[in-house]
Design a protein around this motif. Structure first.
Motif: not given
Length: 385
Positions: A75-104
């Protein structure tokens, strides 16, 4: 080009990100200049979990289907924080109905060992063009159903769930409630041999071809996806190449029964592509060195989940899944079946802060080893920002 108003905190985030990732101070000014024409967003979550297991130790935060194998049965009891997450995103609106998105996106669960080990989850660019989009990079596989997963406290490790990320090029297009996806995704042969004397070269020669179609309404969704690929391996010592065609199908859907209840169901069937199912990739292609024969195992899985909202801030999920694979008569000890059940209750204590308790039961069968099972109790706190 549309100009975006970015709050001062985001200027700091852009500069801090560039500085801390080793790009250096000379580039900070460029990062800030970019933010004046592009929305930049920092998000993520802090996850802390106390995990108590009845019959295994050292399994990690992800309760994988074959995770009990070769682990200590204490049997075992563990304390875990490894699913902590950090996200970076960007969104650039282009001409007309277009856009560029990035995500890390990053987390710290690369080895699933309880130790903080940095892992890149996703990194992609998405070019939206009218009602279609072109995605290039690493993200969730097209074979998956991202409409909804069992609402677990941590990650959905239910037996049989299709759950993987990999590099790809994907085109998606929507027409009202209908959408289709066509993708080439990074191939991974993962061929194994039971002869320790044999050395295999498992370099993938071709990408996987994946298609998916789905329909969504306010009351239900249905999705069908399939993958086909050419799986190869090379016996390095004999300089011989072996290959066969693999495939898999994934059928899934869900229904909103009323304002407080919903139900979902998924079925998976595969020949040689178990790597798309979380935690069972070691049961895929197999090379029999003594006879020179190449085998693709067949498998199937089924899982379902029921969700209920007790109040606006209190909800529960009940879920069950089963996965099983065929066994070759000549094989040594191999993984053949696993079951998983969960029940939880989650409380939104404050805005962006969720506390919860969850019970998991896992068991697995192998062809020669004794069956094992485990009871897991989890308390988790999840703060999103």
């Amino acid at each position: 080009m549309t100009q975006s108003n970015v709050v001062p905190r985001q200027y700091l985030i852009a500069a801090l990100f560039v500085a801390t990732t080793g790009l250096g101070a000379p580039f900070i000014a460029n990062a800030i200049e970019l933010s004046e024409r592009t929305d930049i967003e920092l998000s993520g979550k802090i996850v802390g979990a106390v995990i108590a297991d009845s019959d295994v130790s050292g399994m990690g935060v992800n309760n994988l289907p074959n995770g009990l194998h070769d682990k200590n049965d204490d049997a075992n009891v563990a304390i875990d924080t490894t699913l902590t997450r950090l996200n970076f995103a960007s969104n650039t609106e282009l001409e007309g109905d277009e856009s560029l998105k990035s995500f890390i996106s990053f987390d710290f669960n690369d080895a699933n060992s309880g130790k903080m080990d940095l892992r890149m989850r996703e990194a992609y660019i998405n070019w939206k063009i009218n009602n279609g989009s072109l995605l290039v990079g690493q993200t969730w596989s097209t074979l998956m159903d991202l409409n909804r997963f069992p609402d677990s406290l941590l990650e959905p490790t239910l037996s049989g769930v299709v759950f993987t990320r990999q590099p790809m090029v994907r085109w998606s297009q929507s027409f009202g409630s209908f959408r289709y996806d066509i993708a080439l995704e990074s191939g991974s042969n993962r061929v194994e041999t039971e002869n320790s004397e044999t050395k295999l070269d498992n370099t993938s020669d071709y990408p996987d071809f994946v298609v998916g179609v789905q329909t969504n309404t306010d009351h239900y969704w249905l999705r069908a996806a399939a993958v086909v690929n050419h799986i190869t391996t090379k016996d390095v010592k004999k300089n011989k190449t072996f290959s066969d065609n693999g495939w898999a199908i994934h059928l899934s859907g869900g229904i909103k029964l009323n304002e407080t209840d919903h139900f979902q169901l998924a079925y998976f069937n595969s020949r040689g592509n178990d790597r798309y199912v979380l935690g069972v990739s070691q049961t895929g292609p197999l090379f029999e060195a003594d006879t020179g024969q190449f085998h693709l195992r067949e498998s199937e899985s089924l899982w379902g989940a029921f969700g209920h909202s007790w109040t606006d801030n209190l909800k529960s999920t009940f879920s069950y899944g089963i996965w099983q694979a065929e066994e070759f008569d000549w094989q040594a000890d191999t993984f053949t079946q696993t079951q998983f059940a969960l029940a939880n209750i989650k409380w939104t204590a404050r805005e962006n802060l969720v506390l919860g308790v969850e019970y998991n039961y896992t068991d697995y069968d192998r062809s020669q080893s004794e069956s094992r099972d485990n009871h897991r109790l989890i308390f988790a706190a999840d703060y999103s920002f």
